[in-house]
Design a protein around this motif. Sequence first.
Motif, PDB file in Angstrom:
ATOM      1  N   GLU A  71       0.801  -1.159   0.099  1.00  0.00           N
ATOM      2  CA  GLU A  71      -0.165   0.004   0.089  1.00  0.00           C
ATOM      3  C   GLU A  71       0.913   1.110   0.067  1.00  0.00           C
ATOM      4  O   GLU A  71       0.959   1.891   1.198  1.00  0.00           O
ATOM      5  CB  GLU A  71      -0.943   0.058   1.120  1.00  0.00           C
ATOM      6  N   ARG A  81      -5.048   0.853  -4.437  1.00  0.00           N
ATOM      7  CA  ARG A  81      -4.423   0.462  -3.102  1.00  0.00           C
ATOM      8  C   ARG A  81      -3.338   1.561  -2.462  1.00  0.00           C
ATOM      9  O   ARG A  81      -3.044   1.409  -1.382  1.00  0.00           O
ATOM     10  CB  ARG A  81      -3.293  -0.696  -3.600  1.00  0.00           C
ATOM     11  N   ARG A 136      -2.224   4.853  -0.580  1.00  0.00           N
ATOM     12  CA  ARG A 136      -2.698   5.714   0.771  1.00  0.00           C
ATOM     13  C   ARG A 136      -2.340   7.022   0.433  1.00  0.00           C
ATOM     14  O   ARG A 136      -1.207   7.560   0.432  1.00  0.00           O
ATOM     15  CB  ARG A 136      -1.973   5.222   1.839  1.00  0.00           C
TER      16      ARG A 136
END
Length: 326
Positions: free
Chosen positions: A253, A283, A285
């Motif tokens: 991530e 995915r 962040r």
Amino acid sequence: MSGGFLAVDSGGSGLRVVVGTAGDDGRGPLGHRASREPVRTGTRGIEPDHLMAQLLPMVQALTAETRVDRFGTVVVGAAGLATLGDALRAELPGALARELGARKVALVADAVTAYVGALGPRAGAVVAAGTGLIATGTDLTGWRRADGWGHLLGDCGGGAWIGRAGLEAALRAHDGREGGSTSLLARAQERFGPATGLPGQLYPRTDRPAVLASFAPDVAACAAGDPVAAGILRAAARDMADSAAAVCPRDGEPRLAVTGGLLKLGEPLVVPLEEELVKRLPRARRTAAEGDPLDGSVRIATDLATGSLTLPGDDAMLWVTTVTEG
């Protein structure tokens, strides 16, 4: 006091410099200076003599202010380093050693200092969006970049790209062609004068990217009531997301940040950009940028000074050398 570090950010708007100390007894950044004169680019690329001519008076003033008089570690973040940095790599480390006592020198692309300023030494991707546009990513084993090819060949989704697309739509309306925007035509004539004079206003200019980018806020201002303007910003958002996806690590991530003055266009760009980033990189962040390229240069300098630099080296992007001559 000796044993300090020097962090430099050299960009299109000038030169910024921070002096500080690192290590067990270090106190971090201690003083700051800035010049509004950009370092010249000549036939050899970025000119090391011009950089040093600007840098030394600022360092002398900071030495008197901070009492840091030797700089074992120097980090220079420079716009254009990847393609125009041969003279800097050949001459700048020796000059910094002679004048400032530098022993460790890092020459860093401004895309990398922007990355480190935004995310620190973490895996992820950063899109730096201003007049131009470049995306940088790392999985901490190597660097990837996308775009940053300038306003004639790329910088897709950047300020100059948006402004050019807006002016094209204005001229389409002037001609009566499809895809035109009468609201953008009115804005263009208000800003630049009669539409027929636009080529003469733009083509001779040496600062064409900045002039084109000056029209990007007009595109954003028209977007709420003009589908053509809104479509330009949606296309810019897609291009920005494409560049982010090209460099973002595939595993885990990874963090993702967007930085730069183009975000000041506000919701007309930011809303479609967020939608496109979620679509392309579900995915990732999303992270607010922690700092700017100068902060990144400071972070690299303190890590290099303390032996804790974990970022991957790269001749074009992050080049570190130990200087043996003084």
